[in-house]
Design a protein around this motif. Structure first.
Motif, short mmCIF file in Angstrom:
data_model
loop_
_atom_site.label_atom_id
_atom_site.label_comp_id
_atom_site.label_asym_id
_atom_site.label_seq_id
_atom_site.Cartn_x
_atom_site.Cartn_y
_atom_site.Cartn_z
N VAL A 1 0.94 -1.21 -0.02
CA VAL A 1 0.02 0.04 0.17
C VAL A 1 0.80 1.05 -0.03
CG1 VAL A 1 -1.87 1.30 1.38
CG2 VAL A 1 -1.83 -1.09 1.28
N SER A 2 0.89 1.97 -1.04
CA SER A 2 1.76 3.11 -0.96
C SER A 2 0.56 4.52 -0.98
CB SER A 2 2.27 3.35 -2.56
OG SER A 2 1.19 3.60 -3.55
N ILE A 3 1.07 5.52 0.09
CA ILE A 3 0.26 6.44 0.43
C ILE A 3 0.90 7.78 -0.41
CG2 ILE A 3 -0.55 7.91 2.34
CD1 ILE A 3 -0.56 5.45 4.02
N LYS A 4 0.07 8.34 -1.08
CA LYS A 4 0.52 9.59 -1.74
C LYS A 4 0.62 11.01 -0.75
CE LYS A 4 -2.72 10.16 -5.01
NZ LYS A 4 -3.38 10.73 -6.18
N PRO B 1 -4.88 8.44 1.95
CA PRO B 1 -4.79 7.93 3.07
C PRO B 1 -6.08 7.24 3.51
CG PRO B 1 -3.62 10.13 3.31
CD PRO B 1 -4.35 10.05 1.95
N LYS B 2 -7.12 7.69 3.28
CA LYS B 2 -8.44 6.77 3.73
C LYS B 2 -8.64 5.57 2.92
CE LYS B 2 -11.21 10.71 5.17
NZ LYS B 2 -12.56 11.68 4.77
N GLU B 3 -8.24 5.64 1.60
CA GLU B 3 -8.32 4.48 0.74
C GLU B 3 -7.40 3.44 1.43
OE1 GLU B 3 -8.37 4.85 -3.49
OE2 GLU B 3 -9.54 6.45 -3.23
N ALA B 4 -6.23 3.73 1.49
CA ALA B 4 -4.99 2.97 2.04
C ALA B 4 -5.35 2.35 3.29
CB ALA B 4 -3.68 3.84 2.26
N PHE B 5 -5.81 3.18 4.26
CA PHE B 5 -6.25 2.53 5.56
C PHE B 5 -7.44 1.49 5.34
CE2 PHE B 5 -9.06 2.63 9.18
CZ PHE B 5 -8.45 2.54 10.07
N ARG B 6 -8.28 1.91 4.34
CA ARG B 6 -9.33 0.94 4.19
C ARG B 6 -8.79 -0.59 3.46
NH1 ARG B 6 -13.05 4.03 1.36
NH2 ARG B 6 -11.73 3.68 -0.32
N GLN C 1 -7.33 -6.29 4.46
CA GLN C 1 -6.05 -7.21 4.31
C GLN C 1 -6.18 -7.87 5.72
OE1 GLN C 1 -2.41 -5.42 3.15
NE2 GLN C 1 -3.12 -5.29 0.99
N PHE C 2 -5.88 -7.01 6.86
CA PHE C 2 -6.12 -7.48 8.28
C PHE C 2 -7.27 -8.60 8.50
CE2 PHE C 2 -2.94 -4.31 9.47
CZ PHE C 2 -1.85 -5.26 10.08
N ARG C 3 -8.57 -8.07 8.05
CA ARG C 3 -10.02 -8.74 8.25
C ARG C 3 -9.54 -10.38 7.40
NH1 ARG C 3 -13.58 -5.01 6.26
NH2 ARG C 3 -13.61 -3.29 7.80
#
Length: 134
Positions: A82-85, A95-100, A105-107
């Protein structure tokens, strides 16, 4: 924040294509957003370079190879970077999409871990262990 890895080779990217995938390939090669390359090509086309830009795009479309498909890893595709711009023109996710994505992935990992725990604690696992000992 992770650093974006740029490819040294130039490919067309058909999965992100609006026409031929040339602009998407250029954007990946130079580490900028695809929309920025498309705006640049469109403005060069409309501001007087229409014949040259058209010919160059068609030539690139035929000359560039399509980007090879990236294989799925042995974990079912869970090793997704996941790369955050940090700037608008940089490739990556807001950031919101990366967090989602990380949360999803954790789920998935948690569900896989639950299935493994359920199997290891089952009587079927113990029975197969006893059979293997024979």
């Amino acid at each position: 924040m992770s650093k974006i890895e740029r490819s040294n080779e130039l490919y067309r990217i058909s999965e992100q294509a609006k026409i031929g995938g040339v602009c998407a390939g250029l954007a990946e090669r130079f580490g900028v957003e695809t929309w920025l390359v498309r705006v640049g090509v469109a403005s060069a086309f409309f501001l007087g370079g229409s014949g040259f830009i058209f010919l160059m795009y068609i030539a690139a479309w035929f000359m560039l190879d399509d980007k090879p498909a990236e294989g799925v890893d042995e974990h079912g595709g869970l090793d997704h970077k996941v790369s955050i711009k940090s700037k608008v023109w940089q490739p990556g996710q807001p950031p919101k999409e990366a967090f989602r994505d990380v949360k999803t992935q954790f789920r998935q990992l948690e569900l896989r871990l639950r299935n493994v725990e359920r199997y290891v604690t089952s009587s079927e696992f113990h029975l197969s262990q006893e059979i293997d000992k024979l």
